[in-house]
Write a protein that holds these residues in place. Sequence first.
Motif, mmCIF file in Angstrom:
data_model
loop_
_atom_site.group_PDB
_atom_site.id
_atom_site.type_symbol
_atom_site.label_atom_id
_atom_site.label_comp_id
_atom_site.label_asym_id
_atom_site.label_seq_id
_atom_site.Cartn_x
_atom_site.Cartn_y
_atom_site.Cartn_z
ATOM 1 N N ASP A 180 10.939 -6.458 0.924
ATOM 2 C CA ASP A 180 11.153 -8.046 1.338
ATOM 3 C C ASP A 180 9.792 -8.371 0.926
ATOM 4 O OD1 ASP A 180 13.663 -8.633 2.763
ATOM 5 O OD2 ASP A 180 13.239 -6.460 3.272
ATOM 6 N N ALA A 181 8.689 -7.569 0.946
ATOM 7 C CA ALA A 181 7.297 -7.879 0.659
ATOM 8 C C ALA A 181 6.583 -6.850 0.057
ATOM 9 C CB ALA A 181 6.574 -8.609 1.762
ATOM 10 N N VAL A 182 6.077 -7.162 -1.012
ATOM 11 C CA VAL A 182 5.067 -6.117 -1.600
ATOM 12 C C VAL A 182 3.577 -6.669 -1.389
ATOM 13 C CG1 VAL A 182 4.214 -4.708 -3.439
ATOM 14 C CG2 VAL A 182 6.865 -5.077 -3.112
ATOM 15 N N LEU A 183 2.938 -6.132 -0.601
ATOM 16 C CA LEU A 183 1.393 -6.815 -0.080
ATOM 17 C C LEU A 183 0.575 -6.151 -1.160
ATOM 18 C CD1 LEU A 183 1.285 -6.921 3.610
ATOM 19 C CD2 LEU A 183 1.826 -8.731 2.171
ATOM 20 N N VAL A 184 -0.161 -6.851 -1.805
ATOM 21 C CA VAL A 184 -1.204 -6.423 -2.775
ATOM 22 C C VAL A 184 -2.544 -6.781 -2.483
ATOM 23 C CG1 VAL A 184 -1.749 -6.032 -5.277
ATOM 24 C CG2 VAL A 184 0.390 -5.900 -4.844
ATOM 25 N N GLY A 185 -3.546 -6.012 -2.212
ATOM 26 C CA GLY A 185 -4.994 -6.435 -1.785
ATOM 27 C C GLY A 185 -5.989 -5.307 -2.003
ATOM 28 N N GLY A 186 -6.991 -5.427 -1.389
ATOM 29 C CA GLY A 186 -8.061 -4.457 -1.616
ATOM 30 C C GLY A 186 -8.952 -4.990 -2.614
#
Length: 394
Positions: A180-186
């Motif tokens: 439902d969500a693929v968080l991408v960060g860093g």
Amino acid sequence: MPLRAVSVDDRPGLLCALREALAGGTPVLPVAAGQDPAAALAAACGPDGAVPPGTALVIRTSGSSGVPKSVALSAAALLASAEATHERLGGVGQWLVSLPTHLISGVQMLVRGIVAGADPVYLDGGFDPAAFFAVATQLTHERRYVSLVPVQLSRLLDFAESAPSEAEREALMSTLCRFDAVLVGGQATPLALRSRAHRYGIALRRSYGMTETAGGCVYDGVEIGDTLVRVRGGEVQLAGPTLALAYLGDQARTAEAFVYDGGVRWYRTGDAGELLGGMLTVTGRLDRVIISGGMNVSLDEVERVAGEQPGWAGAVAVGVADPEWGERPVLVRAEGASVEGFEEPAPFPEVREAVRRALGVAAAPEREVVLDDLPQLAGGKPDRAAIREHVARG
């Protein structure tokens, strides 16, 4: 109250200790796999393990600058972050833990799971795309989430696209789209990678935050929960209920990073950015600026432009001394690395020219350096200090 060190190898123990800490119990220091808990405790806050009142969690991080920090977070900050994330993503769910749980990006997935009452599923060992897709089938909750760094998403897409049959490719992409969500960060997510993920219908959400904000607090340029964002002197500053309490044993750094203005406590991120129409765009680190030919050059902007060229996503720009210019950018990339799949990287002269056109002659990189692999920090970010040292050694 003394601090309790728990190895991330003891997953049940860490989850139990974290639950207790969130309920007002003994604060927790997650310790990286293979490290001695007693040594980690001493390094974090001294032999007595004392922490500020209200502390629930201490994260020991060096960050990309390599300067050790011990960040104290309250239960209220951690829970506010988890609840704001659930609100923005559409509800509680089950998390696939693919990032180290001694860092805020990983441990926050555990906090969200505790709040949701849904046990997380773990990806064992180093990041392996085949193992990731296998583990993803173990998720059982109606809503499913994962948090990644850009290089992990790139490797997942590469793996799926290289499947031997159309049916297998569709099955792997369907698994990614099931989240439902693929968080991408860093770190910054290249436009080419974002476009590639959106073409397949992956529910990509860009997350911006840090240990000092209990994890991501700005999604797709918009603050979540009660987070406040402002830009002062070109620096992104954040306020709200998710801010850390302090840096342990470092009052001077705490006072410098956390400032009061009109009764509001703000965290000075050290990131450069701008607010346009209420949307935050982070353009790089303020300390990632060199003076080349008398001009200020953002190494993060050099990386951004270079990363838009075929095969150059993930390249790192570092500054090197130059007798004529003072400093010049150098681009460092891994052999064969590309978010575009397995295509050959664009020739360096073409990349250099693209940077020159976009940012000016002072920003044009002086040369390229190709390594077998780029050194990385535990959370998947490039270890720029190690890369810079490698280039300096020639």
